[in-house]
Every structure is written in C-alpha cells, then in structure tokens.
Design a protein around this motif. Structure first.
Motif, short mmCIF file in Angstrom:
data_model
loop_
_atom_site.label_atom_id
_atom_site.label_comp_id
_atom_site.label_asym_id
_atom_site.label_seq_id
_atom_site.Cartn_x
_atom_site.Cartn_y
_atom_site.Cartn_z
N SER A 215 50.34 43.33 -25.96
CA SER A 215 49.85 42.07 -25.40
C SER A 215 48.76 41.46 -26.26
CB SER A 215 49.27 42.28 -24.00
OG SER A 215 50.10 43.08 -23.23
N LEU A 216 48.11 42.28 -27.07
CA LEU A 216 47.12 41.75 -28.00
C LEU A 216 47.82 40.89 -29.05
CD1 LEU A 216 45.15 45.08 -28.56
CD2 LEU A 216 44.22 43.05 -27.44
N SER A 217 47.06 40.11 -29.81
CA SER A 217 47.67 39.36 -30.91
C SER A 217 48.34 40.36 -31.85
CB SER A 217 46.61 38.57 -31.65
OG SER A 217 45.76 39.45 -32.36
N GLU A 220 45.98 42.38 -34.01
CA GLU A 220 45.16 43.33 -33.26
C GLU A 220 45.99 44.48 -32.71
OE1 GLU A 220 41.47 40.73 -31.63
OE2 GLU A 220 43.44 40.15 -30.89
N PRO A 270 49.51 44.22 -14.01
CA PRO A 270 50.07 43.98 -15.34
C PRO A 270 50.42 45.23 -16.16
CG PRO A 270 47.70 43.68 -15.40
CD PRO A 270 48.06 44.05 -13.98
N HIS A 329 50.19 33.01 -18.75
CA HIS A 329 49.12 33.89 -19.20
C HIS A 329 48.08 33.18 -20.04
CE1 HIS A 329 51.89 36.85 -17.98
NE2 HIS A 329 52.72 36.62 -18.95
N GLY A 331 45.65 30.59 -22.38
CA GLY A 331 44.49 29.73 -22.18
C GLY A 331 43.30 30.51 -21.68
N GLY A 332 42.18 29.93 -21.77
CA GLY A 332 40.95 30.51 -21.26
C GLY A 332 40.00 29.34 -21.18
N SER A 333 39.10 29.38 -20.25
CA SER A 333 38.18 28.25 -20.15
C SER A 333 37.07 28.42 -21.16
CB SER A 333 37.61 28.19 -18.74
OG SER A 333 37.08 29.44 -18.41
N SER A 334 36.41 27.37 -21.46
CA SER A 334 35.32 27.47 -22.44
C SER A 334 33.98 27.42 -21.73
CB SER A 334 35.37 26.31 -23.42
OG SER A 334 36.61 26.32 -24.06
N PRO B 97 40.92 35.77 -30.01
CA PRO B 97 41.53 36.95 -29.41
C PRO B 97 42.50 36.55 -28.29
CG PRO B 97 39.11 36.97 -29.23
CD PRO B 97 39.52 35.60 -29.61
N LEU B 98 43.79 36.72 -28.58
CA LEU B 98 44.82 36.36 -27.60
C LEU B 98 45.21 37.59 -26.78
CD1 LEU B 98 47.20 34.26 -29.84
CD2 LEU B 98 45.58 33.41 -28.13
N LEU B 99 45.72 37.34 -25.59
CA LEU B 99 46.19 38.43 -24.76
C LEU B 99 47.29 37.85 -23.89
CD1 LEU B 99 45.41 41.40 -24.12
CD2 LEU B 99 44.16 40.53 -22.16
N ARG B 102 47.94 39.77 -18.03
CA ARG B 102 46.72 39.47 -17.27
C ARG B 102 45.89 40.72 -16.99
NH1 ARG B 102 45.97 34.67 -15.36
NH2 ARG B 102 44.66 35.44 -13.68
N PHE B 103 45.33 41.29 -18.03
CA PHE B 103 44.52 42.48 -17.87
C PHE B 103 43.08 42.11 -17.50
CE2 PHE B 103 47.62 44.49 -20.92
CZ PHE B 103 48.18 45.32 -19.96
N THR B 108 41.47 45.54 -20.89
CA THR B 108 41.59 45.01 -22.25
C THR B 108 40.86 45.90 -23.24
OG1 THR B 108 41.61 42.80 -21.27
CG2 THR B 108 41.31 42.94 -23.65
N GLN B 136 33.38 43.44 -15.61
CA GLN B 136 34.43 44.32 -16.13
C GLN B 136 35.72 44.28 -15.31
OE1 GLN B 136 33.88 48.57 -15.73
NE2 GLN B 136 32.03 48.26 -14.53
N ASP B 137 35.66 43.86 -14.07
CA ASP B 137 36.88 43.79 -13.26
C ASP B 137 37.49 42.40 -13.24
OD1 ASP B 137 36.96 46.49 -12.57
OD2 ASP B 137 35.46 46.18 -11.00
N HIS B 141 41.56 36.30 -18.89
CA HIS B 141 41.86 34.88 -19.12
C HIS B 141 40.93 33.94 -18.37
CE1 HIS B 141 45.48 37.10 -20.11
NE2 HIS B 141 45.63 36.20 -21.04
N GLU B 142 40.20 34.49 -17.41
CA GLU B 142 39.30 33.63 -16.64
C GLU B 142 37.91 33.54 -17.27
OE1 GLU B 142 39.65 35.37 -12.78
OE2 GLU B 142 41.72 34.67 -12.54
N LEU B 143 37.73 34.23 -18.39
CA LEU B 143 36.42 34.20 -19.06
C LEU B 143 36.34 33.03 -20.03
CD1 LEU B 143 36.16 37.97 -20.04
CD2 LEU B 143 35.42 36.88 -17.92
N SER B 144 35.13 32.69 -20.44
CA SER B 144 34.96 31.70 -21.51
C SER B 144 35.36 32.34 -22.83
CB SER B 144 33.51 31.25 -21.57
OG SER B 144 32.72 32.27 -22.17
N VAL B 145 35.62 31.51 -23.82
CA VAL B 145 36.06 32.05 -25.11
C VAL B 145 34.97 32.94 -25.72
CG1 VAL B 145 36.88 31.48 -27.42
CG2 VAL B 145 37.57 30.07 -25.49
N GLN B 148 35.25 36.17 -24.09
CA GLN B 148 36.45 36.85 -24.60
C GLN B 148 36.16 37.48 -25.96
OE1 GLN B 148 39.53 33.85 -24.56
NE2 GLN B 148 39.96 34.13 -22.38
#
Lengths: 334, 266
Positions: A215-217, A220, A270, A329, A331-334, B97-99, B102-103, B108, B136-137, B141-145, B148
């Motif tokens: 699942s990592l790039s 990685e 997951p 899956h 995207g991520g917020s900034s 860092p891509l994933l 949904r870990f 991760t 940690q829990d 994907h819900e974190l800021s870059v 991440q």
C-alpha cells in the motif's frame, strides 16, 4: 491495538454468520418453494450452493487482488477487459457454430461457447498484460487503460457478431451474459474451481503482510523489503485464473468482485490477511443470497438471471457504502 | 557506508531496447555520479529543478535500477544484501508519502517492520519521538500532509538500525516550523548516534543549518561536493541558482528572491 483486533474478530464473525445463513437459505429455497428439499433435489441444491460459494469466493478474491494491484478501489475482475473478452469468445463460438457447424462440441463438461468464453477472457488478459506493462514492470494505470481499450474493442466485436447470427441464438447469448449459477455443474470443473478458490484464499492470507506493505508508494514498498514485481505478477495471474474459472462455470457475474471486498473492508478493516478471508466470506454470502432470491422471484417470463440480481441489489448497496464510508483512499487534507 | 561508483540512471526508456554501449548521456537522468556517504553525517543533495536529485536518492536507496555503475552499501553491491538486511540498513521516504489502504498512523508505521522482526518497542519509540502518540489511532488519510510526512519519518525510524541510513526526499516540505524543528533535530540526533542521513532539500538555508556535507547536482551531473560551509558560498550559490544570495546573521546563505534582480549580494 486490542480495539482493532477485536473489531477484526467481530467483523469476521459477522461475515461468517452471514455466509452460513446464506448457505442454509440457498439449501432451503428452490423453485418448489421454501422447505427441506426432497431426496432427489437435495443434491442439486448442494451442488448449486457449492458452485455459488466457489464463484463468490473467486470473484471477491480476484476483485480484492485487483484493487490492491491497480491501487484502484473501483477495480473488479472485469475492469481488465476480461468479461468483454469472455463475451466475445462466447459469441464467436455461437457464430462459428451457426455458420460453419464447428465449435459446437463440448469438452470436459463444458459447452463449446463456454470454452471459447474462457479462451476469450484469457486472451484479453494476456493482451492487457502485454500492453499495460513496461520492461516487465507492471504499471497500474497502464493496465487499466489497456483493459478499457481491449474491453471496448471486444464489445464492438461482440455486437458485430450478434448481428450475424440467427435471432434465436441472441437470446442464448443474452441469458449467458447475465451469468447463472448452474444447478448441475460439471463435477470436475466444480472441483477445480473450488480448489482454486480455496488455494487463492490461502495464498492471499499468507501474503497479507506483503499486500499491506504494497500500500506504500512503489519506492517505499521496495525500501521496506517488498518484492513488488513478484507480488504484482502473482496478483495479476491469480486473479485472472480465478475470474476465468467463474466465467467457465457461470458466465460473467457483475458486482460481486467489486462490492464484496468493500463490504469486508468496512467489517474487518484494512489489514489484508483478515480482509482476504472477510472478502471470501462476503462474496460467497452475496452470491448465495442472490441465487436464493432468484429462486423465488418469478417475473412472469421465467426467473431472473443471478447477474441481474447481483447488479440490482449490489449496485444500490455499493452506492450506499460509497456515500457513507470513505472508500476512496486517496488524498489528504493540508 | 553508501557509495556510488560512476552511477548512471535512465528513466522512461527500457534498457533492453538499446545495447548498453549506445546509451547517450543526454538521455540519462543522472550520469557518472561518484560519491561516498559516511555514517555520522547529514548529507544534503541540492540543485535546481530536474537536476536529478530524487533520481540519485532513489538509486542510492536501491529502489530503482541503475543503468551504469553500481551502488555499494557497506562495501557490498546492494543487490547482494538480502531483503531483510537491506531493510534494516536503509530506509527511504518519498516526497509525497502515498498510502492506498486506510491504515491508522500506528499501522502505517508498523509497515516499516515488514521484512524485520516485529518490535512493539521500536514502534512505540518512533511514535513517541515524532510526537504522534495522540494521533496514533487516527486514519493516515485524515492527517495533514505535514503530519503524514512525520508518520513517514517515524516509519523509517522504526525500520532501520541505529547505524543504518535514512534517505529522505524533501521531508520537511509540508511541515510547519515546529514540526520541521522537531524532525530536523531527530535527524541530527540519528546521525550523532552513528546513523547516516541523505536528504534532498530545496531550502538551502535549511540545508546549511542541518547538513554537514552537500552534493550539488546540475543537469544530472555532480557539480560540486564537500563540507557544507565550503561549498555553499554566496558566490557559488548566486552563480548556480541565478538568484542573489547573502549571508544572514548566523552566516547562513539566504536567497534574495522576489527582489526584482537588484544586486543585494553582501
């Protein structure tokens, strides 16, 4: 984390219960109505139940593997042109039989058209692989694009052939294309498909940690020690074999391969070792339930093909999941 | 510890389509890089856009194949180390860092131990070091870059041995100042403990503050390399990047961007 472990165990338990319930339901429901089947009928119901289980498991595992391989939550066994290839093969056999009287025989309990369908699906997969990989490295986006193109071309070919065969054969094709769970499947084939489904499930559980790390790039994943190329080739080949087996037994059946892994993901989380088992249970439960419902729904002109039910029931369920849960899956917020 | 010997990497063209003698240098993303990276140092790789910084870092990390030359880890070609030995020696963190699953943050970070013996203690230490205990829990994907990026660093942290190497591609690019400070301090602490860090950086002031040595790439070739204070002079930087530089009060070179080209070089 204990919480995650408990959630996985609970989810698996629920999926197992759903599977057992669906299996019992399929055994108790037949064209004659609800109830314990008689001596002569029980065997057919058991065979149909086993076939639905094997096909449901195969489709779900193939779907899950392709979702991992293509890094695409919308992947399913048929996104790679496989069902279009199978349909083209089936139609080609009908055409050859009607025009030249060949390809009408049967082999290993399989009709000529079914054999051609398996061949067509494998040829489509081989082409997609050839077009979608570069220097032996699998390019997920390339595979999807190649699958769409090959699928469109095969679909066009199927339509062209449809206009060339006698009208009566078209009905045969349409019925096959929606998929049906056989009540009297060829025993050898049923055994092979079941064995493949079981082996693929075991393999998936065994390589679960590798799927997690994949699942990592790409870079990685390699850095933490995943042999990514080997993993990808394995996923592609195994899902191709699984899907081809289901085509041979039942024709192309939609939605199970797409929806079952997502349903399982919601139930067990997951981690892939658990997710493989959960997907297998979910796929089997879905197909058994659809086939049981099919037995009692009479639309006047006969019973609905199972593929119609999986799409009609699976489609809305999937849309509800899509709205309620973050299935996508990226995207991520900034 | 990591050594590049005449390394050339070529992207986007199959190596099998041409005999190896026919490779032209123009097509190489990086070419003829020879450099040794020793433990106990932070080495920055700098250069303009498309200079080949990321490509060189990936080659050193062993995640892409080289078309020419070889990369050695502890004196041995990296392919000769087993997957396990490689994992505990070198960890690579990509720029974004891509994933695709949904870990949670913790799950991760645990991926760093994929090829290695599971170690709750290493995972916990990484989570604590990067200040991730509270989150940690949460789902990655819900974190800021920036968060991440911290998780990705923690994953590398949990992976390599104390005397291993972490190879980081713009690890602080999306971090706020406090996060950058914490992470950069940890990278410094890692090399003080005997590790090696090779870091691709755009921010030359940051490079000058945290790195001991620098490799400057220009169009895929090594323009200059050496101790950071000797290499990153305002004269060299002004010439190389085409932007005037001056020294700030700590003697750190600072680019004078957005000044309409007026000469403000001190």
């Amino acid at each position: 984390m204990n919480f995650a472990r408990h959630r996985r165990a609970l989810g698996l338990g629920l999926l197992l219960a759903a599977f057992m319930f669906a299996l019992a339901l399929r055994y108790l429901v037949g064209s004659s109505g609800f109830g314990e089947p008689g001596e002569g009928i029980a065997r057919y119901r058991l065979d149909a139940g086993l076939a639905a289980t094997a096909i449901g498991v195969s489709l779900a595992i193939a779907g899950l593997f392709l979702q991992v391989l293509l890094r695409n939550p919308l992947a399913s066994p048929f996104v790679l042109g496989l069902s279009s290839g199978a349909s083209f093969g089936y139609m080609l056999a009908l055409y050859l039989a009607s025009q030249f009287g060949i390809a009408a025989g049967s082999f290993f309990g399989l009709s000529g058209p079914s054999l051609f369908a398996v061949g067509g699906s494998l040829v489509a997969l081989a082409l997609v692989w050839q077009l979608g990989s570069r220097r032996g490295a699998v390019d997920p986006l390339g595979l999807v694009l190649a699958g769409v193109i090959i699928g469109s071309m095969a679909a066009a070919g199927t339509t062209a052939l449809q206009s060339l065969v006698p009208a009566g054969l078209r009905g045969d094709f349409v019925g096959w294309m929606m998929g049906r769970i056989p009540e009297a499947p060829p025993q050898g084939l049923l055994l092979i498909v079941s064995a493949i489904a079981a082996a693929a499930t075991g393999l998936g559980i065994a390589i679960g940690p590798a799927l997690d790390a994949s699942s990592l790039s790409d870079d990685e994943a390699r850095s933490v020690g995943v042999r990514l190329t080997t993993v990808r080739i394995t996923l592609f080949v195994v899902s191709g074999v699984l899907a081809a087996g289901t085509v041979a037994l039942a024709g192309p059946i939609a939605f199970v391969g797409l929806v079952a892994p997502h349903a399982a993901r919601l139930m067990v989380g997951p981690r892939h070792a658990t997710l493989v088992l959960g997907s297998a249970l979910a796929g089997a439960a879905m197909l058994l339930a659809a086939d049981a419902i099919r037995q009692v729904v009479d639309v006047g002109g006969g019973r609905l093909p199972v593929g119609v039910l999986t799409a009609l029931v699976g489609g809305p369920v999937f849309l509800i999941l899509l709205r309620r849960a973050p299935i996508l899956h990226h995207g991520g917020s900034s | 510890m990591i050594e590049a010997r005449a390394v050339g990497v070529q992207l986007g063209r199959p190596p099998s389509s041409a005999p190896s003698g026919a490779l032209t240098t123009q097509r190489r993303t990086v070419d003829n890089i020879t450099s040794a990276f020793q433990r106990g140092q932070v080495v920055a790789i700098v250069g303009r856009n498309a200079a080949g910084k990321t490509t060189l870092l990936r080659a050193l990390a062993g995640v892409i194949d080289v078309a020419a030359g070889e990369v050695l880890w502890d004196g041995k070609p990296l392919q000769r180390w087993s997957a396990r030995e490689r994992a505990r020696r070198v960890a690579y963190v990509a720029q974004r860092p891509l994933l695709s699953a949904r870990f949670s943050v913790r799950e991760t970070i645990e991926l760093g131990r994929y090829a290695l013996a599971p170690s709750d203690q290493r995972i916990r230490a990484a989570i604590e070091a990067f200040g991730l205990t509270e989150i940690q829990d949460r789902i990655y994907h819900e974190l800021s870059v920036g968060q991440q990026q911290r998780v990705a660093l923690a994953r590398a942290w949990a992976q390599v041995d104390a005397n291993g190497a972490i190879l980081l591609d713009e690890p602080f690019a999306a971090m706020d100042l406090a996060e950058t400070d914490r992470s950069a301090t940890l990278v410094r602490r890692f090399v003080s403990g005997g590790g090696l860090a090779i870091v691709v950086l755009h921010d030359l002031s940051l490079a000058a503050r945290i790195a001991d040595a620098v490799v400057v790439l220009d169009a895929g070739r090594m323009a200059l390399a050496g101790p950071i204070r000797e290499v990153l002079t305002t004269d060299f930087l002004t010439r190389h990047f085409g932007v005037p530089f001056r020294l700030d009060i700590d003697g750190i070179p600072e680019p004078m961007v957005g000044q309409d080209g007026t000469k403000q070089v001190s």
